[in-house]
Design an enzyme around this catalytic site. Structure first.
Site, PDB file in Angstrom:
ATOM      1  N   CYS A  88      18.266 -41.156 -14.136  1.00 50.42           N
ATOM      2  CA  CYS A  88      18.232 -41.571 -12.735  1.00 50.42           C
ATOM      3  C   CYS A  88      17.085 -40.857 -12.031  1.00 50.42           C
ATOM      4  O   CYS A  88      16.311 -41.475 -11.296  1.00 50.42           O
ATOM      5  CB  CYS A  88      19.531 -41.206 -12.032  1.00 50.42           C
ATOM      6  SG  CYS A  88      20.994 -41.721 -12.915  1.00 50.42           S
ATOM      7  N   ASP A 117       7.782  -0.641 -17.850  1.00 52.39           N
ATOM      8  CA  ASP A 117       6.712   0.069 -17.178  1.00 52.39           C
ATOM      9  C   ASP A 117       7.316   1.349 -16.600  1.00 52.39           C
ATOM     10  O   ASP A 117       8.511   1.406 -16.340  1.00 52.39           O
ATOM     11  CB  ASP A 117       6.186  -0.857 -16.078  1.00 52.39           C
ATOM     12  CG  ASP A 117       5.222  -0.162 -15.153  1.00 52.39           C
ATOM     13  OD1 ASP A 117       4.135   0.187 -15.614  1.00 52.39           O
ATOM     14  OD2 ASP A 117       5.566   0.022 -13.974  1.00 52.39           O
TER      15      ASP A 117
HETATM   16  P1  ADP Z   1       2.500   3.099 -15.068  1.00 55.33           P
HETATM   17  O1  ADP Z   1       1.965   2.465 -16.293  1.00 55.33           O
HETATM   18  O2  ADP Z   1       3.271   4.348 -15.387  1.00 55.33           O
HETATM   19  O3  ADP Z   1       3.287   2.198 -14.192  1.00 55.33           O
HETATM   20  P2  ADP Z   1      -0.058   2.842 -13.712  1.00 55.33           P
HETATM   21  O4  ADP Z   1      -0.593   1.936 -14.768  1.00 55.33           O
HETATM   22  O5  ADP Z   1       0.186   2.270 -12.371  1.00 55.33           O
HETATM   23  O6  ADP Z   1       1.250   3.617 -14.214  1.00 55.33           O
HETATM   24  O7  ADP Z   1      -1.033   4.080 -13.565  1.00 55.33           O
HETATM   25  C1  ADP Z   1      -1.350   4.860 -14.688  1.00 55.33           C
HETATM   26  C2  ADP Z   1      -1.938   6.182 -14.306  1.00 55.33           C
HETATM   27  O8  ADP Z   1      -3.151   5.973 -13.611  1.00 55.33           O
HETATM   28  C3  ADP Z   1      -1.089   7.003 -13.380  1.00 55.33           C
HETATM   29  O9  ADP Z   1      -0.178   7.813 -14.101  1.00 55.33           O
HETATM   30  C4  ADP Z   1      -2.112   7.850 -12.651  1.00 55.33           C
HETATM   31  O10 ADP Z   1      -2.446   8.950 -13.406  1.00 55.33           O
HETATM   32  C5  ADP Z   1      -3.310   6.926 -12.583  1.00 55.33           C
HETATM   33  N1  ADP Z   1      -3.382   6.191 -11.309  1.00 55.33           N
HETATM   34  C6  ADP Z   1      -3.182   4.884 -11.101  1.00 55.33           C
HETATM   35  N2  ADP Z   1      -3.361   4.550  -9.826  1.00 55.33           N
HETATM   36  C7  ADP Z   1      -3.653   5.697  -9.168  1.00 55.33           C
HETATM   37  C8  ADP Z   1      -3.948   6.027  -7.809  1.00 55.33           C
HETATM   38  N3  ADP Z   1      -3.947   5.133  -6.824  1.00 55.33           N
HETATM   39  N4  ADP Z   1      -4.218   7.320  -7.537  1.00 55.33           N
HETATM   40  C9  ADP Z   1      -4.209   8.240  -8.495  1.00 55.33           C
HETATM   41  N5  ADP Z   1      -3.938   7.978  -9.775  1.00 55.33           N
HETATM   42  C10 ADP Z   1      -3.679   6.744 -10.139  1.00 55.33           C
HETATM   43 MG    MG Z   2       3.611   0.654 -12.579  1.00 55.63          MG
END
Ligand code: ADP
Ligand code: MG
Length: 700
Positions: free
Chosen positions: A20, A401
């Site tokens: 339908c 994550d």
């Molecule tokens: P996760 O994989 O644990 O969720 P992200 O991929 O977001 O973490 O970030 C990985 C790493 O990169 C963080 O542990 C930090 O060391 C660094 N990092 C990411 N974004 C920032 C930021 N805005 N300021 C400072 N360090 C950052």
């Molecule tokens: Mg993250």
């Protein structure tokens, strides 16, 4: 094309199977000016993209009606105009239903009694014409549909059964025909009840949104419909009222029950600056709210729309059910024909036509999906399609994550180390200025540490986020980098993380200025309390491998993962996370990725099912297939459970139908099943299946 396309929604009533919906789709798409259409069977509507210069609503209504369905808005309006007759009409229908039920049941007993020889030819004493009239009267709504469909060249499952009725009448057995009709109508009624039950969950959800708002205009408060409220205006919400819009509080204090969005009824305190959401309930205190989003744009509006459109992402099993029904009718028709030609037994032929169960298999599956999606939405879980329920039920690997997902996402800066004679304040102020425009939870930690020391923050001249590593900014003419050891090593040749700097469970943010390390901040985030229990439940539900994926360093990952007993991989960039998802998929695993949408959206999209932690009420995580509207890990095993339960119901339905049909058709074709029992038997799978699916409507 020069003209602009517009999206409209048109309610459509009377569709009861996938075919339908396909007919309606075809009819609408045939109109010039219609760019695309999406017909939702369970929500009973069509969402149409059209060019308003070429086609208007009346033409669409006509096309829908021309295809044999109706547009209830018009019908409802008509009913509203004649309130009295509509009411008595309902009473009349109920009366007829009760009468029909009693009559049908009695007749069934009589015919079975005759067959067993308990009664002597009772029904034959009734003139055939009277019986014929009875059959036509009770079955009229069905025959009417069948004839209309036949005129359009369509064959419905009721068409076959009607032929069966005809066959029974042809050999003079009006009572058998009447019983068949009776069971057809019982099946129909049950179908209607269950599908309405499933739709109600979605409709109830939509009905939670208030329709009017009290707006402040020229210093006076005016009550007006939601459609007349504009972004930027101020609305007033009194205690006990629902907040009508999304907005930010500009005055007053209130406790708000956000259950409509998050499923969590623990009220939250809001005051000036806080975000509030449409359809949530202000319990104590009144507030003034500056409007940021109205109607369908609000978080709540988006939730409702996503739930309604969830039907579009159909599960594979649903397509299977549709294909099954498409093949089913021709097969049954052929068996009936063969029975008639080879065995020359009109009663066996009638039994074949009648025993064939109707298309409720095509309806039972979407009902099951819709019921579960509705049940999920009520608890704060947004499932964007039946497809994802199906995949979730098969999942065996969960990837998680870290920052913001496994942890609260509200890290605190616990230590500040300095180099080159800078003060802690210098380093913090520098880092906070560089992080000013970052949305990362770590950036917020840095800013709040700076705020708590009342530091003045400079405005960065340039800013760039480097996903999974940190940020690079220009502050006061100097290049400032804040991020992990990897980022510093990449930007400053010769950089080495100082030994012992990386502590278990802690994240270290290095701060560099013009190529020299200025300091390091140590951030600590707390594990979400409900995680261990949730992981245990996931394992009990059949998840065999859980792994933590993080951009943080090894020590930080191990510090969290080891006590939880899950595997981990550290130092990952967003692209590495996608690669790991693909790696598991290539090994044949069905992968669920749980993330927060920050730096992990691509991995969420790549996963078979991406589950996003909603962070308050941010459902904008478009990459996710499932969004948790409340930050609560216990929802993860709950979705998995909903999915498994749904697929259990769907598979039971399919299996039951298959067995029933093979056995039923064989017995009928061989003449072992008198039409009267075939009639009773045919409604069996319908009722069983619908009852089975209906269980999901009330699941907890
Ligand atoms: P996760 O994989 O644990 O969720 P992200 O991929 O977001 O973490 O970030 C990985 C790493 O990169 C963080 O542990 C930090 O060391 C660094 N990092 C990411 N974004 C920032 C930021 N805005 N300021 C400072 N360090 C950052
Ligand atoms: Mg993250």
């Amino acid at each position: 094309m020069l003209s602009k396309l517009q999206t409209v929604e048109v309610p459509v009533a009377g569709m009861d199977c996938a075919e339908c919906a396909a007919h309606v789709h075809k009819a609408i798409c045939a109109l010039p000016g219609v760019a695309a259409a999406n017909v939702l069977l369970a929500s009973e509507k069509a969402i149409i993209q059209l060019d308003p210069a070429q086609v208007q609503l009346p033409a669409i209504y006509k096309a829908v009606e021309g295809a044999g369905y109706s547009v209830p808005a018009a019908a409802e309006a008509a009913a509203a105009r004649e309130d009295g007759p509509a009411l008595s009409g309902q009473f009349y229908r109920k009366l007829m239903a009760v009468f029909g039920l009693v009559f049908g049941a009695v007749l069934f007993v009589v015919v079975v009694g005759e067959w067993l020889g308990v009664f002597e030819q009772l029904t034959q004493r009734v003139p055939f014409a009277v019986g014929l009239l009875l059959v036509i009267a009770t079955g009229w709504p069905i025959f009417h549909n069948v004839i209309r469909a036949a005129l359009r060249g369509q064959v419905l499952s009721h068409t076959l059964m009607s032929l069966g009725v005809l066959a029974a009448l042809a050999v003079g057995q009006w009572a058998t025909a009447a019983v068949v009709v009776f069971f057809m109508r019982v099946g129909d009624y049950a179908e209607k009840l269950t599908s309405e039950g499933a739709r109600r969950a979605v409709k109830e959800l939509a009905a939670l949104a208030p329709q009017t708002a009290r707006v402040e205009r020229d210093g006076v408060e005016q009550e007006m419909p939601i459609g007349a409220v504009a972004v930027g205006e101020t609305v007033v919400v009194r205690p006990g009222e629902k907040i009508p819009v999304d907005g930010s509080v500009i005055g007053g204090q209130a406790t708000v029950d956000q259950a409509a969005i998050t499923g969590e009824s623990m009220p939250v305190e809001v005051g000036p600056g806080a975000e509030v959401y449409a359809a949530t309930l202000a319990q104590l205190g009144s507030i003034r709210v500056r409007v940021t989003r109205v109607g369908g744009d609000t978080t709540f509006g988006q939730v409702v729309r996503l739930v309604e459109q969830a039907e579009t992402h159909r599960a594979g099993v649903q397509r299977f059910a549709d294909k099954f029904s498409a093949w089913y009718l021709p097969i049954v028709g052929t068996i009936a024909l063969l029975t008639f030609v080879l065995r020359q037994d009109p009663l066996a032929t009638a039994a074949v036509l009648v025993v064939a169960c109707s298309c409720s298999i095509a309806l039972a599956t979407p009902i099951a999906m819709l019921a579960s999606i509705g049940a999920g939405a009520k608890r704060g879980v947004l499932i964007k399609g039946g497809k994802y329920l199906e995949t979730l039920a098969r999942a065996d690997v969960v990837l998680i994550d870290k920052t913001g997902t496994l942890t609260l996402g509200q890290p605190q800066i616990t230590e500040i180390g300095t180099f080159n004679g800078l003060s802690q304040e210098n380093v913090l102020a520098l880092a906070a200025a560089a992080e000013r425009y970052s949305e990362h939870p770590l950036a917020e930690a840095v800013r709040s540490a700076a705020r708590s020391r009342s530091l003045q923050l400079a405005e960065p001249q340039e800013f760039k986020a480097i996903p999974g590593m940190g940020v690079r900014a220009v502050v006061g003419g100097k290049t400032v980098i804040v991020g992990n050891a990897r980022l510093l090593a990449e930007s400053m040749p010769g950089f080495h993380a100082p030994p012992g700097g990386e502590l278990p469970g802690k994240t270290v943010l290095y701060v560099a200025q013009d190529g020299e390390v200025a300091g390091a901040l140590s951030a600590e985030d707390t594990l979400r309390g409900e995680v261990p229990a949730a992981l245990a439940q996931l394992r009990a539900l059949g998840i065999r491998h859980v792994e933590l994926l993080t951009g943080d360093h090894e020590q930080a990952a191990a510090g969290l993962a080891q006590p939880l007993g899950v595997a981990w991989r550290a130092n990952l960039l967003p692209a590495d996370k996608i690669a790991i998802v693909k790696e598991y998929q290539a090994q044949g695993h069905v992968v669920v990725m749980v993330g927060d949408g920050v730096n992990d959206a691509p991995a969420l999209a790549q996963a078979d099912v991406g589950i996003a932690m909603g962070r308050g009420a941010d459902i904008a995580v478009a990459a996710a297939h499932v969004t948790l509207l409340r930050d609560d890990w216990s929802l993860v095993p709950q979705v998995l459970q909903i999915a498994q339960r749904t697929m259990g119901v769907v598979k039971l339905n399919l299996g039951f139908t298959a067995v029933y049909n093979v056995v039923g058709l064989t017995l009928a074709a061989l003449g072992f099943l008198p039409p009267i029992f075939a009639a009773a038997a045919q409604s069996l799978p319908d009722l069983a299946m619908l009852a089975n699916s209906a269980r999901l409507i009330r699941q907890r």
